[in-house]
Design a protein around this motif. Structure first.
Motif, PDB file in Angstrom:
ATOM      1  N   ALA A   6     -19.980  -5.662   7.300  1.00 26.12           N
ATOM      2  CA  ALA A   6     -18.806  -6.446   6.910  1.00 26.12           C
ATOM      3  C   ALA A   6     -17.942  -5.680   5.917  1.00 26.12           C
ATOM      4  O   ALA A   6     -16.702  -5.745   5.979  1.00 26.12           O
ATOM      5  N   VAL A   7     -18.584  -4.946   4.998  1.00 27.08           N
ATOM      6  CA  VAL A   7     -17.819  -4.103   4.075  1.00 27.08           C
ATOM      7  C   VAL A   7     -17.053  -3.048   4.863  1.00 27.08           C
ATOM      8  O   VAL A   7     -15.877  -2.757   4.584  1.00 27.08           O
ATOM      9  N   GLY A   8     -17.709  -2.467   5.880  1.00 31.07           N
ATOM     10  CA  GLY A   8     -17.020  -1.496   6.735  1.00 31.07           C
ATOM     11  C   GLY A   8     -15.844  -2.111   7.466  1.00 31.07           C
ATOM     12  O   GLY A   8     -14.769  -1.496   7.562  1.00 31.07           O
ATOM     13  N   ASP A   9     -16.008  -3.338   7.983  1.00 32.39           N
ATOM     14  CA  ASP A   9     -14.896  -4.026   8.651  1.00 32.39           C
ATOM     15  C   ASP A   9     -13.747  -4.263   7.678  1.00 32.39           C
ATOM     16  O   ASP A   9     -12.564  -4.117   8.040  1.00 32.39           O
ATOM     17  N   ALA A  10     -14.101  -4.644   6.448  1.00 36.41           N
ATOM     18  CA  ALA A  10     -13.063  -4.876   5.437  1.00 36.41           C
ATOM     19  C   ALA A  10     -12.327  -3.579   5.112  1.00 36.41           C
ATOM     20  O   ALA A  10     -11.093  -3.556   5.002  1.00 36.41           O
ATOM     21  N   ASP A  11     -13.077  -2.484   4.962  1.00 34.27           N
ATOM     22  CA  ASP A  11     -12.451  -1.187   4.669  1.00 34.27           C
ATOM     23  C   ASP A  11     -11.540  -0.752   5.808  1.00 34.27           C
ATOM     24  O   ASP A  11     -10.433  -0.243   5.576  1.00 34.27           O
ATOM     25  N   ASP A  12     -12.000  -0.937   7.047  1.00 38.00           N
ATOM     26  CA  ASP A  12     -11.183  -0.545   8.203  1.00 38.00           C
ATOM     27  C   ASP A  12      -9.877  -1.339   8.232  1.00 38.00           C
ATOM     28  O   ASP A  12      -8.804  -0.774   8.495  1.00 38.00           O
ATOM     29  N   ALA A  13      -9.968  -2.640   7.969  1.00 40.09           N
ATOM     30  CA  ALA A  13      -8.757  -3.461   7.978  1.00 40.09           C
ATOM     31  C   ALA A  13      -7.825  -3.041   6.847  1.00 40.09           C
ATOM     32  O   ALA A  13      -6.611  -2.890   7.055  1.00 40.09           O
ATOM     33  N   PHE A  14      -8.399  -2.813   5.669  1.00 38.00           N
ATOM     34  CA  PHE A  14      -7.550  -2.486   4.520  1.00 38.00           C
ATOM     35  C   PHE A  14      -6.876  -1.127   4.690  1.00 38.00           C
ATOM     36  O   PHE A  14      -5.788  -0.901   4.165  1.00 38.00           O
ATOM     37  N   ALA A  15      -7.508  -0.230   5.447  1.00 37.27           N
ATOM     38  CA  ALA A  15      -6.903   1.078   5.688  1.00 37.27           C
ATOM     39  C   ALA A  15      -5.608   0.965   6.473  1.00 37.27           C
ATOM     40  O   ALA A  15      -4.780   1.887   6.461  1.00 37.27           O
ATOM     41  N   HIS A  16      -5.424  -0.168   7.158  1.00 41.01           N
ATOM     42  CA  HIS A  16      -4.215  -0.356   7.967  1.00 41.01           C
ATOM     43  C   HIS A  16      -3.245  -1.344   7.337  1.00 41.01           C
ATOM     44  O   HIS A  16      -2.316  -1.832   7.983  1.00 41.01           O
ATOM     45  N   THR A  17      -3.453  -1.655   6.062  1.00 38.81           N
ATOM     46  CA  THR A  17      -2.596  -2.630   5.409  1.00 38.81           C
ATOM     47  C   THR A  17      -1.190  -2.091   5.200  1.00 38.81           C
ATOM     48  O   THR A  17      -0.993  -0.902   4.931  1.00 38.81           O
ATOM     49  N   HIS A  18      -0.223  -2.982   5.341  1.00 33.96           N
ATOM     50  CA  HIS A  18       1.188  -2.676   5.077  1.00 33.96           C
ATOM     51  C   HIS A  18       1.734  -3.821   4.236  1.00 33.96           C
ATOM     52  O   HIS A  18       2.051  -4.892   4.774  1.00 33.96           O
ATOM     53  N   PRO A  19       1.825  -3.648   2.913  1.00 37.58           N
ATOM     54  CA  PRO A  19       2.223  -4.747   2.032  1.00 37.58           C
ATOM     55  C   PRO A  19       3.504  -5.452   2.442  1.00 37.58           C
ATOM     56  O   PRO A  19       3.642  -6.659   2.214  1.00 37.58           O
ATOM     57  N   GLN A  20       4.427  -4.732   3.064  1.00 37.72           N
ATOM     58  CA  GLN A  20       5.687  -5.368   3.455  1.00 37.72           C
ATOM     59  C   GLN A  20       5.485  -6.403   4.553  1.00 37.72           C
ATOM     60  O   GLN A  20       6.351  -7.258   4.775  1.00 37.72           O
ATOM     61  N   GLU A  21       4.341  -6.361   5.234  1.00 38.72           N
ATOM     62  CA  GLU A  21       4.055  -7.336   6.282  1.00 38.72           C
ATOM     63  C   GLU A  21       3.377  -8.588   5.731  1.00 38.72           C
ATOM     64  O   GLU A  21       3.297  -9.607   6.423  1.00 38.72           O
ATOM     65  N   ASP A  22       2.870  -8.511   4.506  1.00 34.13           N
ATOM     66  CA  ASP A  22       2.087  -9.610   3.945  1.00 34.13           C
ATOM     67  C   ASP A  22       2.985 -10.708   3.381  1.00 34.13           C
ATOM     68  O   ASP A  22       4.070 -10.420   2.861  1.00 34.13           O
ATOM     69  N   PRO A  23       2.513 -11.965   3.426  1.00 34.49           N
ATOM     70  CA  PRO A  23       3.235 -13.039   2.738  1.00 34.49           C
ATOM     71  C   PRO A  23       3.151 -12.823   1.239  1.00 34.49           C
ATOM     72  O   PRO A  23       2.255 -12.112   0.742  1.00 34.49           O
ATOM     73  N   PRO A  24       4.058 -13.426   0.467  1.00 37.91           N
ATOM     74  CA  PRO A  24       4.127 -13.151  -0.978  1.00 37.91           C
ATOM     75  C   PRO A  24       2.819 -13.415  -1.719  1.00 37.91           C
ATOM     76  O   PRO A  24       2.489 -12.696  -2.668  1.00 37.91           O
ATOM     77  N   TRP A  25       2.083 -14.466  -1.320  1.00 36.23           N
ATOM     78  CA  TRP A  25       0.873 -14.814  -2.067  1.00 36.23           C
ATOM     79  C   TRP A  25      -0.273 -13.823  -1.862  1.00 36.23           C
ATOM     80  O   TRP A  25      -1.290 -13.934  -2.521  1.00 36.23           O
ATOM     81  N   MET A  26      -0.107 -12.846  -0.962  1.00 35.46           N
ATOM     82  CA  MET A  26      -1.142 -11.830  -0.763  1.00 35.46           C
ATOM     83  C   MET A  26      -0.907 -10.587  -1.616  1.00 35.46           C
ATOM     84  O   MET A  26      -1.666  -9.619  -1.534  1.00 35.46           O
ATOM     85  N   ALA A  27       0.103 -10.611  -2.471  1.00 30.54           N
ATOM     86  CA  ALA A  27       0.407  -9.433  -3.289  1.00 30.54           C
ATOM     87  C   ALA A  27      -0.757  -9.057  -4.202  1.00 30.54           C
ATOM     88  O   ALA A  27      -0.921  -7.895  -4.580  1.00 30.54           O
TER      89      ALA A  27
END
Length: 464
Positions: free
Chosen positions: A324-345
């Protein structure tokens, strides 16, 4: 020969009323000297003396610390705006001096106070339905562009006849503002009360006539506020209220077809369940949040996989935790803050490392390599700024506990003293419980002077 304290005339001015109120709570209620209160509140003795004699402008942070140390229920924060004005220096022209409180919370009367009183969730104390408007210190903080009428003393106390876009915007702005307070100061005390009364108002708005075109926006705004309110209740250990509020927020999010807020609601439900010793249920909530993961951002997926990791870790499932930590790391590696809603800052690199570090911390306490957990917790501590003071304090405390349990107790004590100093400025039951855990680890090093010194400070600062 010591000089007698200056006699104060509480009716002379708002500033002298404030000083008299502080002195009354210090001497007549708590029975503390200036030095004793200074040590308890972590505020300079000279600052307290000057506030009492009306020679110093009390800041919000100082009022919060003094209220907490004296257990006033928020009297000083409530009086802050009356005595010293808001950021622009404006005082309440309707100030009415009163004698110092007898012990009950008696807010100053002014035009912003409604006449109706209710009982807040999880409390037996009557509070004003809009008491968050009666907190001048909070109103002063909120006096920034875009803060909206909801946190302004001029806000009308009656429900609108029909929902307007401005009502929805006020809910959003209130959620943003309260989230900031929660992250910076913790969710207990006045933040919890402020958030809970705001939530009551938001729930009432759902019964007001609303045009079909605004209905989804209204439910989304209430859901967003609900997530923030539930978070403060969780941090204050009002667990039943928090769970009900998170569920309500999830239901509102589903009504609004707002998948992002739905995911956030289930993430908090998962974290709370894990915290109170129900990791299996926490895993279920995390999986519910991941439903239709294709509609979520990479950051949101990382947040929910981290929740899964923390649940698995508490269950002692090593391989599933690491996966699960690996899944979280994989997802976070593809994060793009401009795509996130404001409360995810808030979910940045520091938060990701802190949350995954907590999961690996649980594995380390079961005998697994502590290096990965320590590395992530260090990254979290370094990355969190003052705006996320609670997250930084909790990660630092976990790092101290991990080091005390698996490494050098001298180094752990040094880190622990830093954590204690930070937690002393918060209103967070979670942070306090983590400090207690640190104390238990320090108690296993009775022959180490630094560990014993830390344990003594823990025992003094955070009673069992």
């Amino acid at each position: 020969m010591p000089q007698p304290p200056k006699q104060l005339d509480a009716s002379a001015s708002p500033r002298e009323w404030f000083g008299a109120e502080l002195r009354h709570w210090r001497m007549n209620v708590a029975g503390l000297s200036l030095q004793q209160l200074a040590a308890k509140a972590h505020v300079s003795r000279e600052v307290i003396r000057r506030i009492e004699v009306g020679d110093y402008n009390c800041r919000l942070e100082t009022a919060i610390a003094l209220d907490r140390a004296l257990n006033t229920g928020g009297v000083l924060v409530r009086g802050l705006g009356h005595a010293f004005g808001d950021r622009k220096g404006h005082r309440d022209d309707n100030f009415c001096a009163t004698a110092p409180s007898s012990g009950a919370v008696t807010p100053l009367r002014g035009p912003m106070l409604a006449t109706e009183t209710l009982t807040a969730q999880g409390s037996n104390e009557p509070v004003d339905r809009r008491s968050f408007l009666a907190v001048p210190g909070l109103a002063a903080l909120a006096a920034t562009p875009g803060a909206g009428r909801l946190l302004s003393p001029a806000q009308p106390t009656h429900l609108p006849k029909e929902i307007q876009p401005s009502d929805i915007q006020e809910l959003i702005e209130a959620a943003t503002f309260l989230s900031r307070l929660d992250h910076q100061y913790g969710g207990d005390g006045i933040v919890k009360q402020t958030a809970s009364t705001a939530m009551m108002w938001a729930e009432d708005l759902l019964h007001v006539s609303c045009a079909p075109g605004l209905r989804q926006q209204l439910f989304a705004a209430v859901a967003r506020l609900g997530v923030v309110v539930g978070a403060s209740q969780f941090d204050a250990y009002a667990h039943q209220d928090a769970r009900q509020t998170f569920r309500f927020a999830a239901a509102c999010a589903e009504e609004a077809k707002e998948w992002h807020l739905r995911a956030k609601s289930y993430s908090f439900l998962s974290r709370q369940a894990v915290w109170i010793g129900e990791p299996d249920e926490g895993l279920t909530f995390a999986e519910l949040g991941l439903a239709r993961a294709d509609r979520l951002t990479a950051t949101e997926r990382a947040m929910l996989h981290t929740a899964r990791a923390r649940a698995f870790a508490k269950m002692g499932e090593v391989q599933q935790t690491l996966s699960a930590v690996g899944d979280a790391d994989d997802a976070f590696a593809h994060t793009h803050p401009q795509e996130d809603p404001p409360w995810m800052a808030y979910y940045d690199e520091a938060q990701h490392n802190g949350d995954t570090g907590h999961a690996l911390y649980d594995l380390a306490l079961r005998g697994h390599d502590p290096t990965r957990a320590a590395r992530r917790l260090i990254t979290a501590v370094k990355g969190h700024g003052d705006r996320y003071a609670r997250s930084r304090a909790i990660s630092r405390t976990k790092l101290a506990s991990l080091t005390m349990a698996t490494g050098d107790p001298d180094q752990a004590a040094h880190i622990g003293h830093q954590a204690l100093s930070e937690v002393g400025n918060l209103h967070s039951r979670r942070a306090v419980d983590d400090i207690r855990e640190l104390g238990r680890f320090a108690a296993s090093h009775r022959t180490n002077g630094n560990a014993v010194s830390l344990l003594e400070r823990v025992s003094t600062t955070v009673p069992a």
